[in-house]
Design an enzyme around this catalytic site. Structure first.
Site, PDB file in Angstrom:
ATOM      1  N   THR A  29      -7.199   9.038  -5.429  1.00 41.86           N
ATOM      2  CA  THR A  29      -7.015   8.960  -3.984  1.00 41.86           C
ATOM      3  C   THR A  29      -6.366  10.248  -3.481  1.00 41.86           C
ATOM      4  O   THR A  29      -6.712  10.766  -2.417  1.00 41.86           O
ATOM      5  CB  THR A  29      -6.137   7.750  -3.629  1.00 41.86           C
TER       6      THR A  29
ATOM      7  N   GLU B 236       0.823  -1.217   0.000  1.00 39.31           N
ATOM      8  CA  GLU B 236       0.000   0.000   0.000  1.00 39.31           C
ATOM      9  C   GLU B 236       0.857   1.268   0.000  1.00 39.31           C
ATOM     10  O   GLU B 236       0.443   2.299  -0.518  1.00 39.31           O
ATOM     11  CB  GLU B 236      -0.920   0.011   1.225  1.00 39.31           C
TER      12      GLU B 236
END
Lengths: 301, 301
Positions: free
Chosen positions: A180, A129
């Site tokens: 994002t 991530e």
């Protein structure tokens, strides 16, 4: 074992007041990840939903980074062939990158019999991530690995609390692109103390509801976020319209992760009417699914 | 029934990250409240701890206001004599005013057989809190009435969630004056989004810990408040010294309400050493008590 194939599910992080902490494993959609021992080096192939957007360079692929780090830490002398079949569209707000990194960590643990705990798997998966978000966020990888509902209450040291739960959810995936980065930038740096009190109360109400198996309370508190959803909803045209139109059909609705995916807790018997509204406003993919149990092994040999 | 005597306990609100939401009923100290039917009007007498600081005018006394409102709403034709014996020092951060208002609401319900629910009692009791704090705060009256642990997750409509719990606590009451007003004013109006995420996580960890009966996790998360305690600790000389000196003896320590009271979750067998430290720094009253079950009837006739 020479080869392992796992399915790694979509996850919904934030859930309103649980911004950056809560996560829920879904049963669908999911990625399928196959790892095989190979002569040397790491190779990656990706097919399926949005595969063309996903880098296959080891250092830029979330699964690749996880496999690379585990190979290094455990001094594994073999190579690994990674085959990813994306079922989760990248940039959906449904933990698409997390599914691949969590699936890779889980599968490496099985393939090389490493005996890693779930928490250690979350740590490795969150390294994946890092490359997509710049920080080793664990709020999507944790539910992928634990299943059910998770909360990441601490980093350094990482601490994940897990509650197994079981209820129906509907996920809509409108055809809108939300980065994002933009979804983070739209949030205010500071908020009022009153807003914090509100969100703490609603988030705690959600935890209480899970232990009490009170899905009505869960959904109602999920909708009580006064900090994140009001901003992020601006990035999802149609969201407020959907929310208004389905309000009597659901226990709760909120943005999944940073969107555009939307997670809905339906009232009993209201699925078809919810789908009608979603079709009318977005004409988009809709998953009628439920809370899932996390990554599952499909084949090993 | 002509007369009822109840004990109404101290309560500890906030508990770190649960600012303005969480509350815990204690077994000690407590007020004793006696209500008797009388010919007409409301009379109030107060004796005990800090009685001289408590107004006996009906409209300025927290118990008086509660009794007045209930008499009005239920069209009660008799008067009520209120006798309060304070065991909880006013301005202690231990819900001294809340004990009197909650005790009055509870006792009125019994004396006139009103069949009010616990939630309705909390509503009436919080009217008493309005006059001392300017807002009908329920975070102290709720645990006094429900016992155990409570969280006020919503006002308008008022919603209280209750978790019965059972563990030891130590409460210290240093001889320092902290005004509730000043304790509110010292808090920042706005906080960082990061701080909110931290506090939501820690508060949710506390709820999780209560269902799991994990007092270590409860105490650790209670100490994770990054918003309120850093400011309010400035108002309590000696607090940081105590915190440092007892850190290995406790699961958690934080400021009770707006202080100066301090609530401590002790490790097993460490009470006497904790008391030594408290005596050394503050030489103040210390209660070795436990989570209580709320208001209890002592006598009725």
């Amino acid at each position: 074992m020479e080869k392992i194939k796992v399915i790694s599910p979509a996850t919904s992080a934030n859930l309103g007041p649980g911004y950056d902490i809560f996560g829920l494993a879904l049963s669908e959609p999911y990625d399928t990840i196959t790892l095989s021992r190979s002569g040397g080096g790491i190779s990656i192939s990706v097919k399926g939903e949005g595969a063309n957007k996903i880098p296959t360079d080891v250092d830029k692929n979330t699964a690749g980074v996880v496999v690379r780090e585990i190979i290094k830490d455990f001094n594994i002398k073999e190579g690994v062939k990674i085959e990813i079949e994306k079922g989760i569209r990248p940039g959906s707000g449904l933990g698409s990158s997390a599914a691949s990194s969590a699936g890779a960590a889980f599968a490496m643990n099985e393939l090389f019999n490493l005996n890693l705990s779930k928490l250690e798997l979350v740590k490795y998966a969150s390294l994946g991530e890092s490359i997509s978000a710049g920080f080793p966020h664990a709020d999507n990888v944790a539910p992928a690995i634990y299943g059910g509902f998770t909360m990441v209450v601490n980093y350094n040291p990482l601490e994940v609390l897990h509650i197994p739960v079981d209820f129906e959810v509907v996920v809509a995936l409108p055809d809108i692109e939300v980065s994002t980065k933009k979804a983070r930038e739209i949030l205010p740096d500071s908020i009022s103390l009153r807003s914090m009190v509100n969100n703490v109360g609603k988030a705690c109400g959600m935890i209480y509801s899970l232990f009490k198996k009170d899905v009505e309370l869960f959904g109602r508190c999920m909708m009580g976020d006064s900090v994140v959803e009001p901003y992020r909803s601006q990035l999802i045209p149609g969201y407020l319209e959907v929310k208004e139109k389905i309000k009597d059909l659901v226990y709760g609705i909120t943005i999944s992760g940073s969107g555009p995916g939307v997670i809905i807790i339906p009232k009993e018997g209201k699925i078809s009417r919810i789908k009608e509204v979603l079709d009318e406003v977005w004409a988009c993919p809709v998953y009628h699914t439920k809370v899932g149990t996390g990554i599952q092994i499909l084949e090993r040999n």
